[in-house]
Design a protein around this motif. Structure first.
Motif, short mmCIF file in Angstrom:
data_model
loop_
_atom_site.label_atom_id
_atom_site.label_comp_id
_atom_site.label_asym_id
_atom_site.label_seq_id
_atom_site.Cartn_x
_atom_site.Cartn_y
_atom_site.Cartn_z
N LYS A 10 3.63 4.94 -10.58
CA LYS A 10 2.81 4.65 -9.41
C LYS A 10 3.33 5.37 -8.17
O LYS A 10 2.55 5.85 -7.34
N ILE A 11 4.66 5.47 -8.05
CA ILE A 11 5.24 6.18 -6.91
C ILE A 11 4.86 7.65 -6.94
O ILE A 11 4.45 8.23 -5.92
N ILE A 12 4.95 8.24 -8.10
CA ILE A 12 4.61 9.66 -8.24
C ILE A 12 3.14 9.90 -7.88
O ILE A 12 2.80 10.81 -7.12
N LYS A 13 2.26 9.07 -8.42
CA LYS A 13 0.83 9.23 -8.15
C LYS A 13 0.51 9.03 -6.68
O LYS A 13 -0.37 9.69 -6.11
N MET B 34 10.69 2.18 3.50
CA MET B 34 10.50 0.74 3.44
C MET B 34 10.65 0.11 4.82
O MET B 34 9.83 -0.72 5.24
N ALA B 35 11.69 0.53 5.55
CA ALA B 35 11.92 -0.01 6.89
C ALA B 35 10.77 0.37 7.83
O ALA B 35 10.27 -0.47 8.58
N ARG C 216 0.83 -1.21 0.00
CA ARG C 216 0.00 0.00 0.00
C ARG C 216 0.86 1.26 0.00
O ARG C 216 0.43 2.33 -0.42
N VAL C 217 2.09 1.10 0.50
CA VAL C 217 2.98 2.26 0.64
C VAL C 217 4.18 2.17 -0.31
O VAL C 217 4.57 3.15 -0.93
N ALA D 193 -0.91 6.73 1.80
CA ALA D 193 -1.23 5.40 2.33
C ALA D 193 -0.40 5.09 3.57
O ALA D 193 0.71 5.61 3.75
N LYS D 194 -0.93 4.23 4.42
CA LYS D 194 -0.21 3.77 5.61
C LYS D 194 -0.51 2.30 5.83
O LYS D 194 -1.65 1.86 5.65
#
Length: 347
Positions: A211-214, A77-78, A42-43, A222-223
């Protein structure tokens, strides 16, 4: 990694199949893996292999050295993985002026308001957590690096005459920036060997970057929600060590690691590029990682494929290359590929 034998005996099996409770645990772990990947997804876009390897190391009570250029989302990521496991997360930015006590904690003087007497009280540092991100570990002096590495190895911290246990589970992800080496303190080989895996984060594909940009330039961010609890993670860490493994698979792991050591009869076209091979800690990490990988895949047995899949993360930071390798532009991953092709599964 610890050199001690597993503290729990392998779970009972019947007709080559895991017992009912064991089979249930295997299914639960495989399901949990999918839930964790769903929450992290999701993130974090892509990097599913890295997430799998981080989870594998965590279940093995190992630690990870993460390489990647700035901006690839190592910290996010971590943090996201810690959130998905309900683990307390702390991040330390390593700098040249960071002291060991800034990591481990220190004694402070405390005054009793009633009596006016003074006493020493230990103030825990950021290492007292479940998930520690050591950002750019090579930017701090060796004595501070050593303080963290002692905590990683012993799962405890000694300050003065007192020793304090660290929380369980305890997981360290240390990052290194491979493009800025000026003013850094490279980790010695003996300290790098303490990390179970060395992972490299690659650039995203164009589709992944879209997708990262959007996902990061809008109003809603997202969380990840918790897919597994701390107590469950601790139980799974114990369970991983009880996974049975065939003698032939263990023998292959030992021969694979031994073949990296010059003078041990391994492939000559590999040894000419090596100053030193891997230590027995590498074979321990390889076998333990293979057990966790098998469970995460929903299997209660370790296969040769599990060892081969983990060979590069386990070995790339443990092979000390010489000047011939640099001259021929040969890296550790290329040598691992040669190694897997040269060492037969059965001997």
């Amino acid at each position: 990694m610890a050199t001690a034998e597993p503290r729990t005996a392998p779970p009972a099996e019947a007709n080559g199949q895991p017992a009912h409770d064991d089979a249930t645990a295997v299914r639960k772990l495989a399901d949990a893996r999918e839930r964790i990947k769903l929450e992290v997804g999701r993130v974090i876009v892509g990097q599913t292999d890295i997430i799998d390897l981080l989870l594998t190391a965590l279940l093995c009570r190992g630690h990870v050295l993460l390489h990647g250029v700035p901006g690839l989302g190592k910290t996010l990521m971590a943090k996201t993985l810690a959130d998905s496991l309900a683990m307390e997360f702390r991040r330390v930015q390593f700098t040249p002026d960071l002291m060991p006590s800034d990591i481990t904690g220190t004694d402070i003087i405390k005054e009793d308001p009633a009596s006016g007497k003074h006493s020493l009280e230990f103030l825990p540092g950021p290492v007292f957590t479940n998930f520690l991100l050591a950002d750019e570990i090579n930017r701090t002096p060796p004595k501070t690096q050593a303080a963290l590495l002692q905590a990683m190895q012993e799962t405890e911290v000694t300050v003065g005459r007192q020793t304090f246990p660290l929380p369980r589970p305890f997981f360290v992800v240390a990052t290194q920036n491979p493009i800025e080496m000026e003013g850094t303190y490279p980790l010695p080989e003996a300290q790098v060997d303490r990390f179970m895996f060395s992972l490299r984060i690659a650039y995203p594909t164009v589709d992944e970057e879209v997708k990262i940009i959007k996902g990061t330039t809008g109003t809603a961010l997202a969380k990840a929600a918790a897919a597994l609890g701390i107590e469950e993670v601790a139980r799974l860490q114990e369970y991983v060590r009880g996974v049975p493994i065939a003698d032939s698979v263990v023998n292959y792991a030992a021969r694979l690691i031994a073949a990296t050591r010059p003078g041990c009869g391994g492939p000559a076209d590999i040894h000419k590029y090596l100053s030193y091979g891997a230590s027995p800690r590498a074979s321990q990490c390889l076998v333990l990682g293979a057990k966790a990988r098998a469970l995460l895949s929903g299997r209660f047995h370790v296969d040769f494929a599990d060892l081969k899949a983990l060979a590069a993360p386990v070995l790339r930071h443990r092979l000390v290359l010489n000047f011939h390798a640099r001259a021929d532009k040969i890296d550790a991953d290329a040598l691992v590929t040669k190694l897997l092709a040269a060492v037969p599964q059965n001997a």
